[in-house]
Scaffold this motif. Sequence first.
Motif, mmCIF file in Angstrom:
data_model
loop_
_atom_site.group_PDB
_atom_site.id
_atom_site.type_symbol
_atom_site.label_atom_id
_atom_site.label_comp_id
_atom_site.label_asym_id
_atom_site.label_seq_id
_atom_site.Cartn_x
_atom_site.Cartn_y
_atom_site.Cartn_z
ATOM 1 N N GLN A 118 -55.051 9.148 -8.346
ATOM 2 C CA GLN A 118 -55.355 9.997 -7.184
ATOM 3 C C GLN A 118 -55.907 11.341 -7.638
ATOM 4 N N THR A 121 -55.745 16.656 -4.723
ATOM 5 C CA THR A 121 -56.141 17.240 -3.442
ATOM 6 C C THR A 121 -54.900 17.577 -2.618
ATOM 7 N N THR A 122 -55.145 18.223 -1.470
ATOM 8 C CA THR A 122 -54.048 18.566 -0.560
ATOM 9 C C THR A 122 -53.285 17.312 -0.135
ATOM 10 N N ASP A 123 -53.996 16.237 0.155
ATOM 11 C CA ASP A 123 -53.320 14.998 0.571
ATOM 12 C C ASP A 123 -52.381 14.477 -0.519
ATOM 13 N N THR A 124 -52.861 14.462 -1.762
ATOM 14 C CA THR A 124 -52.038 13.965 -2.867
ATOM 15 C C THR A 124 -50.818 14.862 -3.071
ATOM 16 N N GLN A 126 -49.361 16.750 -0.789
ATOM 17 C CA GLN A 126 -48.418 16.563 0.320
ATOM 18 C C GLN A 126 -47.630 15.261 0.155
ATOM 19 N N ALA A 127 -48.314 14.211 -0.309
ATOM 20 C CA ALA A 127 -47.617 12.937 -0.530
ATOM 21 C C ALA A 127 -46.563 13.072 -1.624
#
Lengths: 224, 224
Positions: A118, A121-124, A126-127
């Motif tokens: 991955q 990023t922000t998504d990674t 946050q996950a």
Amino acid sequence: MTDAHATPGQPTPQPSHVFMDFLCPYAWRGVELAAALRAEGEAFTLRHFSLVQGNHADNAGQAQTAWWLTDQPAHEGSEYQQGGLAAFLAAQAAARQGEEAVWAFSLALFRARHEHGQPLTTDTIQAAAVQAALDPERFAADLSDDAGLRAALRADLHEAADIGVFGTPTFVLPTGEAAYYRFENLTRDPAQARAWWNLYVTVLRDGAGVATIKRARNRPARRA
Amino acid sequence: MTDAHATPGQPTPQPSHVFMDFLCPYAWRGVELAAALRAEGEAFTLRHFSLVQGNHADNAGQAQTAWWLTDQPAHEGSEYQQGGLAAFLAAQAAARQGEEAVWAFSLALFRARHEHGQPLTTDTIQAAAVQAALDPERFAADLSDDAGLRAALRADLHEAADIGVFGTPTFVLPTGEAAYYRFENLTRDPAQARAWWNLYVTVLRDGAGVATIKRARNRPARRA
């Protein structure tokens, strides 16, 4: 081989420090090694060293750091620069929820990046925070304290520069020895982690005064 | 830890190779280590790697070597270049008098340079030949075969480039592992030499797949 192993009923030993960068697959292996040893009672503290800063042309051959990652806007520079900075700041925010929180978050983020491919990023991020069971409201609030997080990161980058860290992972022993330790294989097995760590500590404390062991370019270490 | 130790009545083991440059004080320590182990029956072969060539600007970032020390006239270039070339060619001449002769000559020349601070000049080389009890007439005759000595040196430099040697001393084990081994202290004690050598071999063969252990810049290894 190391005297930093915790014994029940004994005072908590001084931790070793591991300087790492989320961008680096060898730092990931080093942090997994430290995590396996932590589960057995050995103390490690996570610290941040920026490879983008360390390798930046403006810092080449300079006695003092001229280009600091912490002086850069969030959305400028290469993907490595932006992702590395975002990951560091998120880890600084996670650390405000305690030692276990920052370890769980850092491991989750390293694995997302280097085990599952991955991007940082922000998504990674946050996950990874969800996986580490961080308090989401507190994490969001702490992330918004950009100046405070950058100041904490800057302190790590300063100390890394003082020690002369040049790559990750670099471990600093409680007794002051410090070295880059790059190895090809991944372990989460405590006994294997203990053996790999003892070998490193033995090299650093050996009477030979070992400065460097580094493979010849065309004879790399074998990956298991 | 190593299976290359000679046992009476057993066939002679394959040697480890040590790539060295007379210019380098760490190569000196490595060759002293190997000499102490040779006295105990461990086999080592002396090989040549040129730091001046390895660090030459014309070779930087090149897949193939463009600038060869062996293509340079004897009396051109820096003091390091001239002295390093003269020392290598003299050692190639000494080797024509046999294995013991080249070891005695190389140790004498390393000690003259790094223990006694002598420059790598004709006088120092001749004194080392006397100390090593070389046959003086044969040494003079062999030294005059400049083309033959350069061809033998070139073969070493070629092999070092193939292996990806980048510094000295670099040891190559009979089983193929190869790494730069830089340590601060000097030993001529066989038991200590054995321990330092075993540590190196252990690191190269460890299951971690160690690629590099290198001290942080401002936390150097201690010199005894």
